[in-house]
Design a protein around this motif. Structure first.
Motif, short mmCIF file in Angstrom:
data_model
loop_
_atom_site.label_atom_id
_atom_site.label_comp_id
_atom_site.label_asym_id
_atom_site.label_seq_id
_atom_site.Cartn_x
_atom_site.Cartn_y
_atom_site.Cartn_z
N UNK A 185 0.98 -1.25 -0.05
CA UNK A 185 -0.07 -0.14 -0.19
C UNK A 185 0.90 1.27 0.11
N UNK A 186 2.08 1.09 -0.37
CA UNK A 186 2.95 2.35 -0.28
C UNK A 186 2.57 3.43 -1.20
N UNK A 187 2.04 2.83 -2.47
CA UNK A 187 1.44 3.89 -3.50
C UNK A 187 0.29 5.03 -2.79
N UNK A 188 -0.68 4.12 -1.95
CA UNK A 188 -1.77 4.81 -1.41
C UNK A 188 -0.97 5.75 -0.24
N UNK A 189 -0.21 5.20 0.38
CA UNK A 189 0.39 6.14 1.55
C UNK A 189 1.18 7.15 1.04
N UNK A 190 1.77 7.18 -0.29
CA UNK A 190 2.52 8.36 -0.94
C UNK A 190 1.23 9.28 -1.39
N UNK A 191 0.17 8.86 -1.78
CA UNK A 191 -0.91 9.63 -2.41
C UNK A 191 -1.21 10.64 -1.20
#
Length: 202
Positions: free
Chosen positions: A40-46
């Motif tokens: 979920x790193x992409x979501x976290x980055x968002x």
């Protein structure tokens, strides 16, 4: 005296290690608190690249995914300890991660702990904090048998303070110059706490 204190501390750690329960995922109607995962790193980055999120943080907004990854590894390591855990906040339908929640300084001897949370600014005012607070409070009081849950935030963070007061947290004091932001400016903090005895049905 040193030997006595050392022995007491050793006994205390042994008690904690034998009485603490394993952290688990918590499932709600619209949201769930799930285990940290690089998935979920992409979501976290968002949500982590939103400057608004850092209004009451002591560190600067992340400028790239490399910085975020270092932070993720740091909180992942903290979650391996017996007295601290981080969860991602996930929408049940979309499976999108929109924030995080943590419980720390969890002490099964005193039956106390502290909590903190960060939610994507895109989801402010949509009932997200209400649902995750309800989930974590019930979990900590009933599953972990906590008697006291505390929270500390900037005294100027009126949104957070009002939300905690809504859940029957009580203001216990003002901590002078508790925080130091990334510009070197110091800020007072407000300490709030909720005890099992004081809660209504939530």
């Amino acid at each position: 005296m040193r030997r006595f204190l050392g022995g007491t501390e050793k006994i205390r750690k042994e008690i904690i290690m034998t009485t603490i329960k394993s952290f688990r995922e918590i499932y709600g109607k619209n949201l769930s608190l799930i285990t940290l995962s690089k998935e979920y790193l992409d979501d976290m980055w968002e949500y982590s690249k939103e400057p608004k999120l850092y209004e009451f943080f002591e560190y600067k907004p992340f400028t790239d995914k490399k910085e975020l990854n270092k932070y993720f590894l740091k909180i992942e390591e903290k979650s391996k300890k017996i007295n601290c855990n981080y969860w991602f906040v996930q929408e049940n339908i979309s499976k999108k991660v929109i924030g995080s929640m943590n419980a720390y300084s969890l002490d099964p001897v005193r039956n106390s702990c502290m909590i903190g949370f960060a939610i994507s600014p895109h989801f402010w005012g949509q009932g997200v904090i209400d649902e995750i607070l309800e989930l974590i409070i019930k979990e900590l009081f009933h599953y972990y048998n906590m008697n006291r849950i505390s929270a500390v935030t900037y005294s100027s963070n009126t949104r957070c303070i009002k939300k905690l007061l809504k859940f029957n947290f009580q203001i216990e004091g003002n901590l002078k110059e508790y925080y130091k932001d990334y510009n070197g400016i110091r800020h007072d903090a407000t300490l709030l706490a909720l005890t099992k005895k004081s809660i209504n049905e939530i």
